[in-house]
Design an enzyme around this catalytic site. Structure first.
Site, short mmCIF file in Angstrom:
data_model
loop_
_atom_site.label_atom_id
_atom_site.label_comp_id
_atom_site.label_asym_id
_atom_site.label_seq_id
_atom_site.Cartn_x
_atom_site.Cartn_y
_atom_site.Cartn_z
N CYS B 86 -42.06 -19.39 2.99
CA CYS B 86 -43.35 -19.13 2.34
C CYS B 86 -44.49 -19.79 3.14
O CYS B 86 -44.78 -19.37 4.24
CB CYS B 86 -43.30 -19.59 0.89
SG CYS B 86 -44.54 -18.82 -0.15
N HIS B 196 -38.05 -17.05 -1.43
CA HIS B 196 -37.60 -18.44 -1.60
C HIS B 196 -36.09 -18.53 -1.84
O HIS B 196 -35.66 -18.53 -3.00
CB HIS B 196 -38.33 -19.07 -2.79
CG HIS B 196 -39.76 -19.37 -2.54
ND1 HIS B 196 -40.17 -20.55 -1.97
CD2 HIS B 196 -40.88 -18.65 -2.76
CE1 HIS B 196 -41.50 -20.55 -1.86
NE2 HIS B 196 -41.95 -19.40 -2.33
N GLU B 198 -34.33 -21.13 -1.64
CA GLU B 198 -34.05 -22.41 -2.30
C GLU B 198 -34.23 -22.33 -3.81
O GLU B 198 -33.80 -23.21 -4.54
CB GLU B 198 -34.92 -23.53 -1.69
CG GLU B 198 -36.34 -23.65 -2.21
CD GLU B 198 -37.32 -22.60 -1.67
OE1 GLU B 198 -36.87 -21.61 -1.06
OE2 GLU B 198 -38.54 -22.78 -1.89
#
Lengths: 82, 223
Positions: B86, B196, B198
């Site tokens: 990002c 994302h 994560e």
């Protein structure tokens, strides 16, 4: 002392969605005939020198290294009396 | 595999990334402040999402000239893995580690959603756990993720197989050129991506599709 002014604009071939949105709003205000609104950024700074040539070189380096992104933007440098 | 999680003023996905790494057996992580420049003890450099320096000037531009970035470049040149997610992707682009630019989303809206993301390159240290064409469900949350590059660069990216992740044509939320949303450098040891991974490492987060990315990196490290 000199004042350096760097104007950064999006390249013509890069779609300026912000400019488009502002153009739409201008139309709502009755400015129907406005075409191709483009939005950029102006950065001013004071340089403690009287040497215009050195200032110009310095401003160019700043623009190339950080202030403008050459992939999508171009810039113009102006030098004025501070 | 010891991972550096870089922290800049305005990073806000650093903890998520740190915790995601700890999900992977055999991986450890440590936070590194952006003024530190010694990255020698790390195998992997991770640049988290956020709004470094309030996105002033251009997203990622001010972080892109931070002291730590010179060390990240050095690590990348030595073949170590570098992943930017990002805002981390924006930083890698601004730092010149990846080509092109990330423009404001075509809708001008900040988009926060979970979207299908296609694996368009499985032969890389970041994507080897996936199959080519896999559709992952990954969260996105960004205002400037609209990937742009000139035609010559685009051709190069395609012929070098540098496009790792793409939005599907039916679901391109930000207007990216050909849906590009994950990009490798030519050597394939640097990856920048808008989605994302994560935030997709636990079923209770809604998806575990991001785990494969970190698993791939571990496999690469062990090999």
């Amino acid at each position: 002392m000199l004042k350096g002014v760097i104007t950064v604009m999006l390249q013509q071939n890069v779609l300026d969605v912000q400019g488009q949105a502002v153009q739409g709003a201008l139309k709502h205000l009755g400015f129907e005939s406005v075409e191709k609104v483009r939005i950029g950024r102006q950065i001013e700074m004071i340089l403690p020198t009287e040497d215009r040539e050195a200032a110009s070189l310095q401003l160019r380096e700043m623009a190339e290294k950080l202030l403008a992104n050459p992939v999508i933007e171009y810039f113009q440098i102006d030098i004025k009396e501070a | 595999m010891h991972c550096a999680v870089l922290v800049f003023p305005g990073s806000n996905c650093d903890v998520d990334l740190y915790k995601a790494i700890l999900q992977i057996k055999g991986a450890t992580a440590e936070y590194v402040w952006h003024k530190d420049t010694d990255l020698d003890r790390f195998d992997v450099m991770l640049i988290p999402g956020g709004f470094t320096y309030g996105d002033y000037l251009r997203p990622g531009s001010l972080a892109g000239v931070s002291p730590v970035i010179a060390s990240v470049k050095k690590a990348a040149n030595s073949g170590k893995l570098v992943l930017g997610i990002c805002n981390g992707f924006q930083i890698l682009i601004e730092a010149g580690l990846l080509p092109g630019a990330l423009l404001p989303n075509q809708s001008l809206q900040f988009i926060c959603d979970v979207v299908p993301v296609k694996v368009t390159q499985s032969e890389s240290p970041f994507t080897s756990s996936y199959q080519l064409g896999d559709i992952l469900r990954l969260p996105i949350a960004h205002g400037s993720g609209n990937y742009y590059c000139d035609e010559a660069t685009h051709k190069e990216l395609k012929s070098n197989g540098q496009i790792a992740f793409s939005f599907t044509p039916e679901n391109n939320p930000n207007g990216s050129d050909a849906g590009i949303t994950g990009l490798l450098n030519e050597q394939r040891n640097v990856l920048g991506m808008m989605p994302h991974p994560e935030r997709a490492v636990k079923q209770w987060l809604g998806s575990t599709d991001g785990l494969g990315l970190f698993q791939s990196m571990l496999e690469h490290h062990k090999a």
